[in-house]
Design a protein around this motif. Structure first.
Motif, PDB file in Angstrom:
ATOM      1  N   ARG A 203      23.883  -3.204  60.207  1.00 55.08           N
ATOM      2  CA  ARG A 203      22.471  -2.869  59.996  1.00 55.08           C
ATOM      3  C   ARG A 203      21.703  -2.966  61.303  1.00 55.08           C
ATOM      4  O   ARG A 203      20.895  -2.097  61.638  1.00 55.08           O
ATOM      5  N   ASP A 208      23.322   2.778  58.021  1.00 50.74           N
ATOM      6  CA  ASP A 208      22.688   2.769  56.704  1.00 50.74           C
ATOM      7  C   ASP A 208      23.627   2.017  55.764  1.00 50.74           C
ATOM      8  O   ASP A 208      24.612   2.568  55.283  1.00 50.74           O
ATOM      9  N   SER A 210      23.798  -0.877  52.488  1.00 49.90           N
ATOM     10  CA  SER A 210      23.045  -1.618  51.467  1.00 49.90           C
ATOM     11  C   SER A 210      23.975  -2.574  50.736  1.00 49.90           C
ATOM     12  O   SER A 210      25.187  -2.354  50.671  1.00 49.90           O
TER      13      SER A 210
END
Ligand code: S3P
Length: 439
Positions: A203, A208, A210
């Motif tokens: 990150r 990207d 999550s």
């Protein structure tokens, strides 16, 4: 071999600083090598394992240099642009370098052969070969999925969804690094959380990524591939796994009061401190702060009367590298310590269950080995009394050597270690720091 007898010590007093975190150091170089532009790193661990990573990234096109002021500079090639290495990549003793770099190579159109020392050549690589094969990479490994092995990367690699069958940050990270150059979303599902440095750093470099917690509590990590990483300035916090030796040393040597500065306290790494506190250890945190996106504090450790406990196997991933030195603390505690759920320890740099059982028995501790752990009857704080001719066999494992050095400090006649050379893989200044304190 470089043998040494570690002698009983007077109180450990003063202030020390431990070297940079090994996991974060490896990742700083790897991610820096994949970013376009210059990444600067301060506090990098200059141990042999990290230098193996640096040499491999140079062999694949990055420039990795130590500057005059001790900072490191990495000029990356960009995701997708790693070059074909001309020679086998020598990983030395380093499992982290091997597994993470196998992931990187797996999604680049290059072929690399990995070799390593006798310890690394015994360690299982099937755990990364299996999912990376699903992504399209091809492998030729030695018997049992071991080194030497050759990886032929795939282009394009197939982004997969993979549920980790072993709690391993190395496997997770290998897949995420492979996913960086795969078109689409790579998903890693982690039923048991392991160290999360890869997620934090990916990150930080602009990927990207999550993380979601599923209904069953598993961590679901999703990474969007064909990423463009941006170069960073990184300050590597001190390694809690290196601090561990001095934390236990100060707890078990009477009269000690030691300050250890700048210790990384990422919750996925801090299990040992919690367990030692449960055993009665006085470990105070001073000046909690953030360094390089990680929680850090100075630790003040006082000699303490420790009590044996039953250790909850749920904490194992957060202290997976700290069991050898925890066993030393247990050997000096009052009462019995029971550990279970440690099967992963058998496939580290050595079989740390059986090697520590033998080492501690030689040093005079009462130890019983089980399939997945050790049960240790403590001395109640009295010095360990080994037989004078016993010698710790380190089996090329740095953490065995350093753990038994700590045992020596709290022994009656010293503890002999057969080979101190492996210490340089993770903590080159260990003996100098110890000698400075225990004189
Ligand atoms: C590491 C992960 C751990 C640990 C090793 C470093 C990492 O291994 O033992 O020293 O940097 O990802 P596993 O994740 O295989 O348990």
């Amino acid at each position: 071999m470089k043998p040494r007898r570690f002698m009983p010590s007077g109180p450990l007093r003063g202030t020390i600083r431990v070297p940079g975190d090994k996991s974060i150091s490896h990742r700083s170089i790897m991610l820096g090598a994949l970013a376009v532009g210059e990444t600067r790193v301060t506090g990098l661990l200059e141990g042999e394992d990290v230098l193996s990573t640096a040499a491999a990234m140079r062999a694949m096109g990055a420039s990795v240099e130590r500057l005059g002021n001790g900072e490191w500079s990495v000029h990356g090639v960009g995701v997708g642009a790693l070059l074909q290495p001309q020679n086998p990549l020598d990983m030395g003793n380093s499992g982290t370098s091997t597994r993470l770099l196998m992931g990187l190579v797996a999604s680049h159109p290059i072929t690399a052969t990995f070799i390593g020392d006798a310890s690394l050549s015994k360690r299982p690589m099937g755990r990364v070969i299996e999912p990376l094969s699903q992504m399209g990479a091809a492998f030729e490994a030695s018997e049992g999925g071991r080194l030497p092995l050759t990886v032929r990367g795939a282009l394009p690699a197939v982004p997969i969804e993979y549920r980790l069958p072993v709690a391993s940050a190395q496997v997770k990270s290998a897949l995420l690094l492979a996913g960086l150059n795969a078109p689409g979303i790579t998903t890693v599902i982690e039923p048991v959380p392991t160290r999360d440095h890869s997620e934090r750093m990916l990150r930080g470099f602009g990927a990207d990524l999550s993380v979601e917690i599923a209904a069953d509590g598993a961590r679901v990590i999703r990474l969007v591939g064909e990423a463009e990483l941006k170069p960073q300035t990184i300050e590597v916090p001190g390694d809690p796994s290196s601090a561990a030796f001095f934390i236990v040393a100060a707890l078990v040597v009477p009269g000690s009061e030691l300050t250890i500065q700048n210790v990384g306290l990422n919750p996925t790494r801090a299990g040992l401190i919690e367990v030692l506190r449960q055993m009665g250890g006085q470990i105070d945190e001073v000046d909690r702060r953030e360094v390089g996106g990680e929680p850090v504090a100075d630790l003040v450790v006082h000699h303490s009367a420790l009590n044996g406990i039953e250790i909850d196997p749920a904490v194992v991933p957060s202290m997976v590298d700290e069991f050898p030195v925890l066993f030393v603390a247990a050997a000096l505690a009052e009462g019995t310590t029971v550990t279970t759920g440690l099967e992963e320890l058998r496939v580290k740099e050595s079989d740390r269950i059986s090697v520590m059982a033998a080492a501690l028995a030689g040093a005079g501790a009462r130890v019983t080995e089980t399939e997945d752990g050790l049960t240790i009857e403590g001395s109640g704080g009295g010095p360990l009394r080994g037989t004078s001719n016993s010698r710790t066999k380190t089996h090329l494992d740095h953490r065995i050597a350093m753990s038994m050095a700590v045992a020596g400090l709290a022994s009656r006649d010293g503890v002999e270690v057969d080979d101190t050379r492996p210490i340089a893989t993770s903590f080159p200044m260990f003996e100098a720091l110890l000698d400075g304190l225990s004189r």
